[in-house]
Design a protein around this motif. Structure first.
Motif, mmCIF file in Angstrom:
data_model
loop_
_atom_site.group_PDB
_atom_site.id
_atom_site.type_symbol
_atom_site.label_atom_id
_atom_site.label_comp_id
_atom_site.label_asym_id
_atom_site.label_seq_id
_atom_site.Cartn_x
_atom_site.Cartn_y
_atom_site.Cartn_z
ATOM 1 N N GLY A 64 34.465 27.246 65.889
ATOM 2 C CA GLY A 64 35.746 28.115 65.346
ATOM 3 C C GLY A 64 35.330 28.463 63.870
ATOM 4 O O GLY A 64 34.791 27.844 63.199
ATOM 5 N N GLN A 65 36.529 29.235 63.399
ATOM 6 C CA GLN A 65 36.586 29.655 62.043
ATOM 7 C C GLN A 65 37.078 28.448 60.960
ATOM 8 O O GLN A 65 38.131 28.034 61.397
ATOM 9 C CB GLN A 65 36.999 31.084 61.740
ATOM 10 N N ALA A 66 36.429 28.506 59.832
ATOM 11 C CA ALA A 66 37.044 27.393 58.915
ATOM 12 C C ALA A 66 36.651 27.732 57.433
ATOM 13 O O ALA A 66 35.745 28.403 57.353
ATOM 14 C CB ALA A 66 36.511 25.882 59.255
ATOM 15 N N THR A 67 37.589 27.257 56.627
ATOM 16 C CA THR A 67 37.206 27.339 55.296
ATOM 17 C C THR A 67 37.234 25.940 54.749
ATOM 18 O O THR A 67 38.089 25.132 55.100
ATOM 19 C CB THR A 67 38.430 28.018 54.510
ATOM 20 N N ALA A 68 35.902 25.583 54.062
ATOM 21 C CA ALA A 68 35.653 24.476 53.564
ATOM 22 C C ALA A 68 35.771 24.483 52.023
ATOM 23 O O ALA A 68 35.079 25.408 51.571
ATOM 24 C CB ALA A 68 34.481 23.933 54.037
ATOM 25 N N ILE B 2 33.539 27.464 50.824
ATOM 26 C CA ILE B 2 32.510 27.961 51.596
ATOM 27 C C ILE B 2 33.562 28.373 53.143
ATOM 28 O O ILE B 2 34.051 27.750 53.418
ATOM 29 C CB ILE B 2 31.500 26.754 52.146
ATOM 30 N N ASP B 3 33.111 29.589 53.385
ATOM 31 C CA ASP B 3 33.654 30.118 54.667
ATOM 32 C C ASP B 3 32.749 30.086 55.668
ATOM 33 O O ASP B 3 31.561 30.475 55.653
ATOM 34 C CB ASP B 3 34.074 31.592 54.463
ATOM 35 N N LEU B 4 33.262 29.188 56.720
ATOM 36 C CA LEU B 4 32.414 28.815 58.132
ATOM 37 C C LEU B 4 32.696 29.781 59.190
ATOM 38 O O LEU B 4 33.963 29.709 59.574
ATOM 39 C CB LEU B 4 32.357 27.537 58.144
ATOM 40 N N GLU B 5 31.739 30.239 59.800
ATOM 41 C CA GLU B 5 31.946 30.890 61.103
ATOM 42 C C GLU B 5 31.566 29.963 62.343
ATOM 43 O O GLU B 5 31.167 28.821 62.212
ATOM 44 C CB GLU B 5 31.200 32.186 61.467
ATOM 45 N N ALA B 6 31.952 30.161 63.666
ATOM 46 C CA ALA B 6 31.766 29.530 64.576
ATOM 47 C C ALA B 6 30.310 29.121 64.950
ATOM 48 O O ALA B 6 29.358 30.379 64.681
ATOM 49 C CB ALA B 6 32.383 30.125 65.899
ATOM 50 N N GLY B 7 29.864 28.121 64.911
ATOM 51 C CA GLY B 7 28.411 27.665 65.094
ATOM 52 C C GLY B 7 27.790 27.283 63.877
ATOM 53 O O GLY B 7 26.776 26.706 63.714
ATOM 54 N N ASP B 8 28.623 27.474 62.654
ATOM 55 C CA ASP B 8 27.814 27.131 61.323
ATOM 56 C C ASP B 8 28.171 25.507 61.331
ATOM 57 O O ASP B 8 28.769 24.815 61.913
ATOM 58 C CB ASP B 8 28.746 27.757 60.288
ATOM 59 N N ALA B 9 27.501 25.158 60.246
ATOM 60 C CA ALA B 9 27.595 23.791 59.831
ATOM 61 C C ALA B 9 27.213 23.355 58.310
ATOM 62 O O ALA B 9 26.847 24.351 57.615
ATOM 63 C CB ALA B 9 26.218 22.860 60.595
ATOM 64 N N THR B 10 27.790 22.252 57.815
ATOM 65 C CA THR B 10 27.589 21.912 56.632
ATOM 66 C C THR B 10 27.498 20.346 56.488
ATOM 67 O O THR B 10 27.776 19.652 57.254
ATOM 68 C CB THR B 10 29.227 22.384 55.674
ATOM 69 N N TRP B 11 26.918 20.192 55.255
ATOM 70 C CA TRP B 11 26.649 18.875 55.005
ATOM 71 C C TRP B 11 27.507 18.009 54.142
ATOM 72 O O TRP B 11 27.519 18.888 52.861
ATOM 73 C CB TRP B 11 24.903 18.627 54.787
ATOM 74 N N PRO C 202 27.834 14.939 51.151
ATOM 75 C CA PRO C 202 27.430 13.748 50.609
ATOM 76 C C PRO C 202 28.461 12.538 50.562
ATOM 77 O O PRO C 202 29.536 13.114 50.536
ATOM 78 C CB PRO C 202 26.862 13.992 49.441
ATOM 79 N N ALA C 203 28.100 11.295 50.609
ATOM 80 C CA ALA C 203 28.973 10.136 50.482
ATOM 81 C C ALA C 203 29.649 10.439 49.182
ATOM 82 O O ALA C 203 29.064 10.682 48.056
ATOM 83 C CB ALA C 203 28.205 8.956 50.458
ATOM 84 N N GLY C 204 31.040 10.293 49.389
ATOM 85 C CA GLY C 204 31.897 10.154 48.135
ATOM 86 C C GLY C 204 32.412 11.522 47.498
ATOM 87 O O GLY C 204 33.047 11.432 46.577
ATOM 88 N N VAL C 205 31.895 12.351 48.183
ATOM 89 C CA VAL C 205 32.326 13.863 47.665
ATOM 90 C C VAL C 205 33.542 14.364 48.211
ATOM 91 O O VAL C 205 33.863 14.326 49.470
ATOM 92 C CB VAL C 205 31.047 14.838 47.859
ATOM 93 N N PRO C 206 34.516 14.509 47.452
ATOM 94 C CA PRO C 206 35.772 15.257 48.007
ATOM 95 C C PRO C 206 35.582 16.613 48.679
ATOM 96 O O PRO C 206 34.824 17.379 48.222
ATOM 97 C CB PRO C 206 36.790 15.268 46.835
ATOM 98 N N HIS C 207 36.397 16.458 49.977
ATOM 99 C CA HIS C 207 36.183 18.009 50.631
ATOM 100 C C HIS C 207 37.398 17.819 51.583
ATOM 101 O O HIS C 207 38.143 17.083 51.989
ATOM 102 C CB HIS C 207 34.895 17.799 51.617
ATOM 103 N N GLN C 208 37.727 18.959 51.906
ATOM 104 C CA GLN C 208 38.958 19.498 52.936
ATOM 105 C C GLN C 208 38.478 20.772 53.727
ATOM 106 O O GLN C 208 37.387 21.534 53.354
ATOM 107 C CB GLN C 208 40.038 19.724 52.118
ATOM 108 N N PHE C 209 39.008 20.823 54.971
ATOM 109 C CA PHE C 209 38.953 22.055 55.835
ATOM 110 C C PHE C 209 40.085 22.656 56.291
ATOM 111 O O PHE C 209 41.100 21.932 56.373
ATOM 112 C CB PHE C 209 38.024 21.777 57.059
ATOM 113 N N VAL C 210 40.094 23.914 56.531
ATOM 114 C CA VAL C 210 41.286 24.642 56.642
ATOM 115 C C VAL C 210 40.938 25.577 57.953
ATOM 116 O O VAL C 210 39.898 26.150 57.903
ATOM 117 C CB VAL C 210 41.918 25.459 55.678
ATOM 118 N N ASN C 211 41.698 25.530 59.202
ATOM 119 C CA ASN C 211 41.577 26.030 60.378
ATOM 120 C C ASN C 211 41.919 27.824 59.958
ATOM 121 O O ASN C 211 43.189 27.990 59.971
ATOM 122 C CB ASN C 211 42.071 25.601 61.458
ATOM 123 N N ARG C 212 41.078 28.676 59.709
ATOM 124 C CA ARG C 212 41.413 29.854 59.464
ATOM 125 C C ARG C 212 41.379 30.877 60.645
ATOM 126 O O ARG C 212 41.526 32.254 60.378
ATOM 127 C CB ARG C 212 40.921 30.579 58.215
#
Length: 590
Positions: free
Chosen positions: A515-519, A526-535, A537-547
């Protein structure tokens, strides 16, 4: 005039006019253009060519082997084995090129990449007319290089047959050019601006000349030169096995190999017994027509080689060595009888000089220490064979000066292992990953960008990660093991869901999105499309939005230091690397 002569009969088979300056210029120009395109091809394209070359060599094995036997005198069974070894080496690099060429992430910002140098001049010898070339060419092609082959002028038909094999296998036109030129034309090839580096196999004397010419032009060289390999037999060795191996080690290819066992250094207490066993084994050799399958010892490749060898034998005997057997030319053709010289000492020709033919020099040593000293008492340092009990071998191996030491075995080249010498036997390595890297630029890349972002498309297996060179595919879960406590799972978020900014204390995680997401990861959007992946690291703040317009599914793996196996839709094995290896995720097909 370049002539092809059958050494078994002395008959001229063919002759060729040397290529003129214009023809050589066209070869160089074509190679430069072809290589500039080849360096941009995918690893898959290169490995496909290598496999095609292997298939072509095998399909034409009978004819190629017959040509080797006819043009340089190698017994037909050995010629067939030479072609098979070339095919195996092409397949080895086809199977391993991707790993050998992968970038190495050394620090969070620094990595090492490897790139081809360009067009390499390959000045090759006659004694293994196909193997010597393909052991260079297979890794060179896999690395993205091109080449100009200047073969020995005694095997012009083998050179043209190599050109034909490459064309039949589908190699891009011009990528490897074959130049039939005289020796005096080589200097101009070396200094030509289109040649990036030089590889040479041959005599030490000629190697010095080529090294000087290439050095003046500041061009990389790999030199595999002469050898006077010791075959050390100590008192605790299996003498019968050593004697059998010594016959093959000395008389393979009629003794015309840089890594033939030329000096048999035997501990005095067992020397008489060993010489008896050795000479008895020699009686099983069959001298004859190299095209006959029963022949195990063919002619020398040239009449001049036989003259030089016979002179070395006569000088060694005159200096006090014992002629046990052989010691004479035979004919018609350029044959020399299998010869054993005993009680050879330093200062004698058969000890100090490289004997290129079927002559074995037996040197007697008082004990193991003297045997090692005698083994090292040479200007050469290519290979060495050591026969002793396994318990003693490790310490003695470290005391032998050579590029390779084989314990209770004869010296041989293997595509998996680096091959080359020290001292007057040259420098640089062929084969293995080290051989491939000789003609590559090892480039340091420093990038202050954030940690790599892995992007995986559903119809691709390439990972784009700012240059780490890692390859992987989407996966959906993992196996826990006692050694690797990892957590995996699937999370589903409704349309419009915003996952709050958060972090975790595990070393690292990989998330694959259906599915589509913004990370937002460490402040980077980073704009992610269906099938994309991201990595992450430990302790790094992150969030995702279903767009997207549908539910967002995240397949995630939170790992420890070594996730060794994963369950995937495509059946791959994934190695999850530690934070120190920041390449993130590596994968290979099962």
């Amino acid at each position: 005039m370049i002539a092809s002569i059958n050494p078994a009969t002395g008959e001229q088979l063919a002759s060729f006019e040397p290529y003129d300056e214009d023809r050589v210029d066209r070869l160089l120009g074509a190679a430069l253009v072809a290589q500039s395109n080849w360096r941009l091809t995918s690893v898959d394209e290169r490995t496909a060519l290598l496999q095609s070359i292997a298939d072509t060599l095998r399909a034409r094995k009978d004819g190629l082997a017959q040509l080797i036997s006819t043009e340089m005198g190698k017994p037909i069974t050995e010629a067939e084995a030479e072609i098979e070894k070339c095919a195996i080496t092409c397949e080895y690099y086809a199977a391993n090129a991707e790993g050998f060429l992968a970038a190495e992430q050394v620090t969070a910002q620094g990595r090492i990449e490897v790139e081809p140098l360009g067009v390499v001049l390959a000045v090759m010898p006659w004694n293994f007319p196909f193997w010597q070339f393909f052991r260079f060419a297979a890794p060179a092609l896999a690395a993205g290089n091109g080449a100009i082959l200047k073969h020995a002028n005694t095997v012009p038909q083998c050179a043209l047959a190599i050109e034909s094999v490459l064309a039949d296998a589908g190699m891009p036109s011009g990528l490897i050019g074959v130049a039939l030129v005289e020796t005096e034309q080589v200097a101009a090839l070396i200094t030509d601006h289109r040649i990036a580096a030089v590889t040479f196999t041959g005599s030490t004397e000629v190697g010095r000349i080529i090294a000087t010419q290439a050095g003046r032009a500041l061009k990389k060289q790999v030199l595999e030169l002469g050898g006077s390999d010791p075959f050390v037999v100590l008192a605790d060795a299996d003498l019968a096995a050593a004697a059998r191996a010594a016959v093959k080690a000395r008389f393979l290819n009629t003794g015309q190999s840089c890594v033939n066992a030329k000096r048999l250094i035997v501990e005095e207490s067992v020397a008489d017994e060993f010489v008896g066993l050795f000479t008895a084994e020699i009686e099983n050799l069959v001298v004859g027509d190299p095209l006959q399958r029963e022949t195990t010892l063919g002619p020398l490749a040239r009449d001049g080689l036989r003259d030089t060898l016979h002179d070395q034998v006569r000088r060694t005997v005159k200096a006090g060595a014992t002629l046990v057997c052989g010691g004479a030319p035979a004919g018609p053709g350029y044959y020399y009888l299998p010869t054993v010289l005993d009680h050879v000492l330093p200062g004698m020709a058969a000890f100090d000089e490289e004997t290129f033919g079927p002559v074995a020099a037996v040197v007697r040593a008082a004990d193991a220490d003297e045997a090692i000293r005698l083994a090292n008492q040479t200007e050469f340092g290519l290979g060495a064979s050591l026969w002793t009990s396994p318990e003693r071998s490790a310490d003695l191996v470290r005391r032998i000066d050579a590029g390779a030491v084989f314990v209770n075995a004869m010296v041989a080249s293997d595509p998996r292992l680096p091959f080359g010498g020290i001292k007057q036997s040259g420098y640089g390595r062929e084969l293995g990953v080290h051989g491939m890297r000789e003609f590559m630029n090892v480039k340091t890349v420093w990038s202050p960008e954030p940690p790599p972002r892995l992007v995986i498309r559903p119809d691709q297996t390439e990972v784009f990660d700012r240059g780490s060179g890692v390859r992987t595919v989407p996966y959906v879960g993992a196996w826990n093991t006692d050694a690797n406590r990892i957590t995996t799972g699937t999370t589903i978020f409704a349309v419009g869901t915003e996952i709050p900014m958060h972090s975790h204390n595990v070393e690292e995680s990989v998330l694959v999105f259906a599915g589509q997401a913004t990370a937002v990861i460490d402040g980077e959007r980073i704009d992610l499309e269906a099938g994309d992946a991201t990595w992450v690291p430990a302790g790094v703040p992150h969030q995702f939005v279903n767009r997207g317009s549908d539910e967002l599914v995240i397949y995630w793996v939170y790992g420890g230091r070594a996730v060794t196996r994963t369950m995937t839709a495509t059946g791959v094995t994934v190695q999850h690397l530690s934070a120190a290896d920041r390449g993130a995720v590596g994968a290979s097909q099962k």
